[in-house]
Design an enzyme around this catalytic site. Structure first.
Site, PDB file in Angstrom:
ATOM      1  CG  ASP A  52      -2.339 -10.531  12.596  1.00 28.30           C
ATOM      2  OD1 ASP A  52      -2.129 -11.143  11.535  1.00 28.30           O
ATOM      3  OD2 ASP A  52      -2.938 -11.018  13.558  1.00 28.30           O
ATOM      4  CG  ASN A  68      -5.690 -15.884  24.168  1.00 30.58           C
ATOM      5  OD1 ASN A  68      -6.182 -15.769  23.048  1.00 30.58           O
ATOM      6  ND2 ASN A  68      -4.572 -15.283  24.520  1.00 30.58           N
ATOM      7  CG  HIS A 102      -5.552 -14.024  20.158  1.00 32.08           C
ATOM      8  ND1 HIS A 102      -4.232 -14.328  20.378  1.00 32.08           N
ATOM      9  CD2 HIS A 102      -5.912 -14.742  19.062  1.00 32.08           C
ATOM     10  CE1 HIS A 102      -3.829 -15.184  19.461  1.00 32.08           C
ATOM     11  NE2 HIS A 102      -4.824 -15.455  18.654  1.00 32.08           N
ATOM     12  CD  GLU A 157      -2.619 -12.191  22.440  1.00 31.83           C
ATOM     13  OE1 GLU A 157      -3.561 -12.895  22.860  1.00 31.83           O
ATOM     14  OE2 GLU A 157      -1.688 -12.646  21.756  1.00 31.83           O
TER      15      GLU A 157
HETATM   16  P1  PGA Z   1      -4.909 -20.686  14.304  1.00 29.40           P
HETATM   17  O1  PGA Z   1      -4.754 -19.242  14.919  1.00 29.40           O
HETATM   18  O2  PGA Z   1      -5.825 -20.575  13.135  1.00 29.40           O
HETATM   19  O3  PGA Z   1      -3.523 -21.074  13.916  1.00 29.40           O
HETATM   20  O4  PGA Z   1      -5.479 -21.554  15.380  1.00 29.40           O
HETATM   21  C1  PGA Z   1      -5.884 -18.467  15.166  1.00 29.40           C
HETATM   22  C2  PGA Z   1      -5.487 -17.311  16.035  1.00 29.40           C
HETATM   23  O5  PGA Z   1      -4.617 -17.467  16.903  1.00 29.40           O
HETATM   24  O6  PGA Z   1      -6.052 -16.219  15.866  1.00 29.40           O
END
Ligand code: PGA
Length: 241
Positions: free
Chosen positions: A67, A136, A138, A143
């Site tokens: 992304d 959450n 995602h 999301e």
């Molecule tokens: P993080 O992010 O590795 O910074 O926890 C993971 C995500 O939000 O997909």
């Protein structure tokens, strides 16, 4: 879904990096799908060491990042392209032309997403996709919601994601509210998937993922339909299972 629980984050990072290195050794011109965020930082560190000290070469590897923020130029200090350059690409022998990203500044988003999908397809698909997971549930910027988009698309960030990502931005800077992301369908087309989770803040998401159900309210649950997913988590993330 195979589950590997490591003692700590350092071991999670080493185990993941060794797996990625094994993929590269087996197929030097492989296509890797790569994430950003805090979780994969240790893995990138180990891969850089394997390159510098043990001769792991990425000269033929192609990468596809999950992304990119909408509106951030690739050279913006907070762009995911810049994160990848600083934490990984600059330190290994990957060729610039083999690095593939969604362009957050593209005028025609649909066309840009289609270009990215076509590039993955004409390159032969992603051999190994490495993913993080949001608190959450995602994946990328897919999301939780009533439905998920299959292909790469423009996504609205959840409030919780904007808050979580504020730590990567200066206080006065706003986290972009939109991003271009691979869709769940794009991700599920990968041959093999490694999903990483570290720390207590991910324990709830890991517990949800273990449930025998699939719902767009918890996007990571769609990984359950894939025949080859390995979940690599540390003890803290395994706290609730
Ligand atoms: P993080 O992010 O590795 O910074 O926890 C993971 C995500 O939000 O997909």
């Amino acid at each position: 879904m195979r589950l590997i629980i490591t003692d700590n984050y350092k071991k999670l990072s080493r185990r993941t990096a060794r797996h990625v290195a094994g993929q590269i050794e087996l197929k030097p011109d492989c296509n890797l799908g790569l994430p950003t965020g805090s979780t994969p930082l240790g893995m990138y560190d180990v891969l850089v060491k394997l390159h510098q000290e043990e001769g792991l070469s990425l000269a033929e590897v192609s990468t596809f990042n999950l992304d990119e923020y909408r509106g951030l130029d690739r050279n913006h200090p907070r762009s995911f392209y810049n994160y990848m350059a600083e934490n990984f690409f600059q330190h290994v022998d990957i060729k610039e032309e083999n690095i593939n990203f969604l362009d957050g500044t593209a005028g025609d988003i649909e066309q840009e997403c289609q270009r990215f999908e076509n590039k993955i397809a004409t390159s032969g698909g992603i051999d190994l996709m490495v993913l993080g997971i949001g608190r959450n549930g995602h994946i990328g910027f897919n999301e939780p919601g009533k439905e998920l988009k299959s292909n790469s698309h423009l996504a609205e960030l959840a409030e919780e994601t904007i808050k979580a990502n504020q730590r990567f931005f200066q206080e006065e800077e706003e986290v972009p509210a939109q991003a271009l992301t691979m869709g769940m369908g794009t991700i599920l087309k990968s041959d093999r998937i490694l999903l990483l989770a570290s720390g207590r803040s991910k324990a709830w998401a890991v517990k949800e993922l273990m449930k025998n159900r699939i719902t767009p309210e918890f996007p990571a649950s769609f990984l359950r339909v894939h025949p080859w997913v390995t979940l690599i988590i540390d003890q803290e993330a395994a706290d609730k299972i």
